[in-house]
Scaffold this motif. Structure first.
Motif, PDB file in Angstrom:
ATOM      1  N   VAL A  93       0.830  -1.216   0.000  1.00 14.22           N
ATOM      2  CA  VAL A  93       0.000   0.000   0.000  1.00 14.22           C
ATOM      3  C   VAL A  93       0.862   1.264   0.000  1.00 14.22           C
ATOM      4  N   ALA A  94       2.166   1.096   0.180  1.00 10.30           N
ATOM      5  CA  ALA A  94       3.059   2.262   0.130  1.00 10.30           C
ATOM      6  C   ALA A  94       3.394   2.566  -1.340  1.00 10.30           C
ATOM      7  N   PRO A  95       3.733   3.818  -1.621  1.00 14.96           N
ATOM      8  CA  PRO A  95       4.046   4.176  -3.017  1.00 14.96           C
ATOM      9  C   PRO A  95       5.425   3.661  -3.423  1.00 14.96           C
ATOM     10  N   ARG A 252      -2.902  -8.863  -5.994  1.00 10.13           N
ATOM     11  CA  ARG A 252      -4.081  -7.988  -5.816  1.00 10.13           C
ATOM     12  C   ARG A 252      -5.376  -8.674  -6.188  1.00 10.13           C
TER      13      ARG A 252
ATOM     14  N   THR B  53      -6.136  -0.125  -2.769  1.00 11.35           N
ATOM     15  CA  THR B  53      -5.441  -0.687  -3.943  1.00 11.35           C
ATOM     16  C   THR B  53      -4.813  -2.058  -3.682  1.00 11.35           C
ATOM     17  N   VAL B  69      -9.194   3.679  -8.505  1.00 13.66           N
ATOM     18  CA  VAL B  69      -8.291   2.739  -7.809  1.00 13.66           C
ATOM     19  C   VAL B  69      -7.521   1.812  -8.749  1.00 13.66           C
ATOM     20  N   PRO B  73      -3.348   3.550  -9.131  1.00  9.43           N
ATOM     21  CA  PRO B  73      -3.134   3.128  -7.738  1.00  9.43           C
ATOM     22  C   PRO B  73      -1.958   3.843  -7.069  1.00  9.43           C
ATOM     23  N   MET B  74      -0.899   4.130  -7.838  1.00  8.14           N
ATOM     24  CA  MET B  74       0.284   4.736  -7.236  1.00  8.14           C
ATOM     25  C   MET B  74      -0.037   6.106  -6.641  1.00  8.14           C
ATOM     26  N   ARG B  77      -1.762   5.563  -3.388  1.00  4.25           N
ATOM     27  CA  ARG B  77      -0.876   5.071  -2.316  1.00  4.25           C
ATOM     28  C   ARG B  77      -0.119   6.219  -1.640  1.00  4.25           C
ATOM     29  N   ARG B  78       0.192   7.261  -2.424  1.00  5.19           N
ATOM     30  CA  ARG B  78       0.964   8.371  -1.854  1.00  5.19           C
ATOM     31  C   ARG B  78       0.207   9.122  -0.773  1.00  5.19           C
TER      32      ARG B  78
END
Lengths: 253, 337
Positions: A93-95, A252, B53, B69, B73-74, B77-78
């Motif tokens: 879930v982190a970028p 996912r 996501t 979503v 997604p990126m 996520r931020r």
């Protein structure tokens, strides 16, 4: 992407430093091999047509490759642990690019393999083996070993992500390491192998890595063999790393 | 205010078979605390995983801060933070290391990482334990560390899946206060919960979800008002069979009383009524049931709570369901052992 890989590399490295036992765990078998098999098979070098005077010189490359294979096959265990602890979800879930998640892990495997390969080579040298190309050759050997290890670890990661099961991930290594070694040039030159096995060996990536490393030990720089080793490493890396990234995305579902 | 989360006709089917979320739509305004209330298996976690996501949806649309979503997604996520129901920390790293890594992965400047780490350790009461491996923490400490790791980067939208499940009352209360504080500072919070008290205290808006569908939505106050002001529970005496027939009779009669807005059977013996002016209606109810010769047991009366809202919309008691599930699980576990 590089920055995240670096941070995750730092994390995995720190964990490795805290449990240095991990380094010796997969070293046990290769150590046994270099100590016992090099003695058991030493008269093989007397056979006409054998490429070296000393079997140990011939065999060391095989054991280094064995070390790489056993060690790389363990790589997936860490990702199974991260799946089980939920930490992987946190990364997902982190970028962070999926490749960074893998690279952080795999680079640490590379470090582990370099340490392990140096120990094996050190033991071989103590037993009387020679590296014809000296220190530079030794560094190149470690480089081939580490890069092949990283590429091969990708396969372990694919299995780990697909099964999420540490036993299966572990078993794969145990089942495949020996057939891969026996059906390669690790123990015996191609010309000494039965025809069918010779055919298999030709398609076995481990053979090319063994040949590349061995050439650095027993011959002057043979760039065609070294080049082939790197080419094979590149091909394996391409498929195993892109496969792992696809698998991570697939999580996912 | 703008919608920061918008979900339109979202459906998630696992393996082409299990419909976990069934065509739901809702929206969350910027700065809101939005609660998803429902029992286990209702579809809460599935919804939250689609929005964060982690899961691909089967159909429908879902936006977080104008990003779709599955398309972007990126970008999502931020700006989000997410804690799962299970604790997700690395037990082989210290508490402080867990937080620093989180800060770095979100690309915070080095100084900021340090400041936020120390601040959150303080808030979560972990400063003294910060240098210890997180694997040695107690359950409550692990949960607090887990929450801290998703707050380091000051997310715009916070997704919390049952954030206080497993916390002791003291920690729960402290967490509520902290969530209220960051909400005041502008964070939108989407949380799921099984606790009515939590929903009532924190959420400005609620959706009740059951079996993959949203059965009610609105402000907690409004939802409570909708079912009438008070709740009366009547128990009918007697064996199951006779009680059942009495119950049917009683329900038919009670539904005709003007101040009674709804009548629901609770189990074989009990009936729940939602009434206005409970105090005044009770005598009427008692005489009505006496005239029908229905043997009455204890009668209870209370102001409506969100528990009653849940019961009204799903026909089941939220916590009772949990208890039943647990005892069923225990039976299964015993059977195994």
């Amino acid at each position: 992407m590089i920055r995240e890989s670096y941070y995750l590399f730092g994390r995995a490295l720190k964990k490795l430093a805290r449990t240095p036992v991990m380094i010796f765990f997969s070293l046990f078998m290769p150590l046994l091999w270099i100590l016992l098999f090099s003695q058991l098979f030493r008269r093989l070098a007397d056979l006409p047509g054998f490429p070296t005077q000393s079997y140990l010189d011939y065999f060391t490359a095989g054991v280094v490759t064995m070390t790489v294979l056993t060690s790389a096959f363990q790589s997936g265990m860490a990702i199974v642990l991260d799946i089980e602890s939920g930490f992987l979800d946190k990364l997902l879930v982190a970028p962070v690019h999926r490749l960074s998640i893998l690279l952080g892990r795999l680079l640490t495997d590379g470090v582990r393999i370099i340490i392990q390969a140096s120990i094996i080579i050190g033991v071989a040298l103590l037993m009387g083996a020679h590296i014809k190309n000296g220190f530079l050759g030794y560094l190149l050997i470690l480089f081939i070993a580490a890069s092949f290890g990283i590429a091969w670890a990708g396969i372990s990661n694919i299995v780990a992500i697909a099964t999420k099961n540490s036993e299966v991930t572990m078993m794969l290594g145990m089942l495949l390491t020996f057939p891969l070694l026996f059906m390669s040039t690790a123990l015996m030159p191609l010309s000494f192998q039965p025809d069918w096995m010779e055919q298999v060996s030709k398609f076995n990536p481990a053979s090319y890595v063994v040949d590349g490393i061995r050439s650095l030990m027993i011959a002057n720089y043979d760039w065609s063999l070294i080049g082939k080793a790197f080419l094979v490493v590149g091909i394996v890396a391409f498929f195993s790393l892109s496969g792992s990234v696809v698998m991570l995305r697939h999580l996912r579902k | 205010m703008n919608n920061i989360i918008a979900v339109e006709n979202l459906t998630k089917i696992y393996n082409g078979q299990v419909k976990a979320v069934d065509n739901i739509s809702f929206s969350v305004k910027e700065g809101e605390v939005f609660g998803f209330l429902g029992p286990n298996g209702a579809g809460k976690t599935t919804t939250i995983k689609v929005l964060t996501t982690l899961l691909r949806k089967t159909s429908g649309k879902a936006f977080v801060s104008s990003y779709e979503v599955d398309h972007n997604p990126m970008a999502i996520r931020r700006i989000i933070g997410y804690t799962a129901q299970d604790i997700e920390i690395d037990g082989d790293m210290t508490g402080r290391e867990n937080l620093v890594l989180a800060g770095r992965l979100y690309r915070l400047p080095r100084k900021k990482v340090k400041a936020r780490t120390e601040e959150l350790l303080e808030v979560m009461g972990l400063t003294d334990a910060a240098g210890r491996l997180a694997g040695t923490y107690s359950g409550g400490m692990r949960k607090r560390l887990d929450l801290a790791t998703v707050l380091v980067h000051e997310p715009q939208v916070l997704f919390l899946d049952e954030p206080t499940t497993g916390l002791d009352p003291q920690s729960r209360f402290a967490l509520w206060q902290y969530l209220e504080k960051i909400n005041k500072e502008g964070a939108t919070i989407f949380l799921t919960t099984q606790y009515m008290e939590e929903a009532d205290r924190l959420c400005q808006k609620l959706a009740i979800i059951d079996l993959g569908k949203i059965v009610a939505e609105g402000e907690p106050k409004k939802l409570k008002a909708e079912i009438g002001g008070d709740t009366v529970t009547i128990e009918i005496k007697g064996e199951v069979e006779t009680a059942k027939s009495y119950q049917a009779k009683a329900r038919a009669a009670l539904e005709k009383v003007t101040d009674v807005s709804a009548v629901k059977p609770l189990d074989d013996n009990r009936v729940v009524l939602y009434v206005k002016n409970g105090g005044l209606v009770i005598p009427e109810i008692i005489s009505l049931l006496n005239n029908l010769n229905i043997p009455l047991g204890p009668l209870s009366f209370s102001e409506s709570t969100l528990d009653d809202v849940f019961l009204k919309y799903t026909g089941r008691e939220l916590r009772v369901e949990e208890e039943k599930r647990k005892s069923r699980m225990q039976k299964i576990m015993r059977g195994r052992a």
